[in-house]
Scaffold this active site. Structure first.
Site, short mmCIF file in Angstrom:
data_model
loop_
_atom_site.label_atom_id
_atom_site.label_comp_id
_atom_site.label_asym_id
_atom_site.label_seq_id
_atom_site.Cartn_x
_atom_site.Cartn_y
_atom_site.Cartn_z
N PRO A 135 0.83 -1.21 0.07
CG PRO A 135 -0.30 -1.01 2.15
CD PRO A 135 0.59 -2.09 1.21
CG ASN A 136 -0.34 4.58 1.25
OD1 ASN A 136 -1.08 4.98 0.87
ND2 ASN A 136 -0.40 3.74 2.51
NE ARG A 176 0.25 14.14 -0.96
CZ ARG A 176 -0.12 15.36 -1.46
NH1 ARG A 176 0.89 16.14 -1.12
NH2 ARG A 176 -1.30 15.85 -1.90
CE1 TYR A 217 9.12 4.98 2.33
CE2 TYR A 217 7.53 6.87 2.42
CZ TYR A 217 8.12 5.86 3.26
OH TYR A 217 7.43 5.19 4.01
CG ASN A 243 8.55 -2.33 -0.08
OD1 ASN A 243 8.08 -2.45 1.12
ND2 ASN A 243 8.97 -1.19 -0.51
CB ALA A 254 1.63 0.01 6.02
CD GLU A 283 10.11 -7.57 4.89
OE1 GLU A 283 9.35 -8.74 5.18
OE2 GLU A 283 10.32 -6.72 5.89
CG HIS A 293 11.51 -2.40 4.05
ND1 HIS A 293 9.83 -2.49 3.97
CD2 HIS A 293 11.65 -3.72 4.63
CE1 HIS A 293 9.38 -3.38 4.66
NE2 HIS A 293 10.38 -4.22 4.96
NE ARG A 327 10.67 5.86 8.15
CZ ARG A 327 9.68 5.84 7.16
NH1 ARG A 327 9.76 4.84 6.26
NH2 ARG A 327 8.63 6.64 6.92
#
Ligand code: CA2
Length: 155
Positions: A9-10, A17, A22, A73, A76, A97, A99, A106
């Site tokens: 998601p996103n 943004r 990112y 990835n 969330a 995986e 990121h 973070r």
């Protein structure tokens, strides 16, 4: 050798943004980058993104018999989804995986990853390069494991 790249998601907001976290490049740029990285090591790449947990689970299930490895990835859902972990375990394909950001530096909640328990490797904080590393790692693994499997069967 076929690698499925599954994004959560996103990630469709890439380049739109939060460029300070990112980067400025878009999801379409990431897809192009992954296709070129795959071509460079002789791997065909299929690229997906979904904002829905169930769709991600279905994509992982559909990789069975179609992909030799998965780069994921889960965004969330990394930090919450037992369903994605279970799907990765169920298909038992080699998975990495990835990121974009360094999740270890973070918020505390980003240090937890359920999905990584179904993956052979985690790469974080390297931006797009992390995807290239994951594709390369899976390609090498497959090249090494196929001859081993063949040798076992001949015994
Ligand atoms: O660093 C990563 O790749 C993450 O998987 C990205 C997720 C985050 O929840 C994970 O903790 C780490 C967030 C993806 C959202 O992507 C956006 C991209 C541009 C603008 C807004 C969100």
């Amino acid at each position: 050798m076929t690698v499925w790249i599954i994004n959560g998601p996103n990630l469709n907001m890439l380049g739109i943004r939060e460029p300070e976290i990112y980067g400025k490049e878009t999801l379409a740029d990431l897809e192009r980058f992954c296709r070129a990285a795959g071509a460079a090591c002789g791997a065909a790449v299929e690229f997906f993104q979904s904002n829905h947990e169930g769709e991600l689970v279905t994509m992982i299930q559909q990789a069975l018999g179609r992909a030799d490895g998965i780069v994921i990835n889960p965004a969330a859902y990394t930090h919450t989804s037992v369903a994605i972990l279970d799907a990765l375990k169920a298909v038992a394909l080699p998975a990495v995986e990835v990121h974009l950001s360094d999740v270890s530096r973070r918020e505390e909640f980003r240090r937890v990853s359920y999905s990584s328990l179904g993956c052979r490797k985690v790469i974080a904080g390297k931006g797009f390069e992390g995807y290239r590393e994951a594709i390369g790692w899976l390609t090498k693994l497959t090249e090494e494991e196929i001859p081993k499997e063949k040798a076992k069967r001949n015994l």
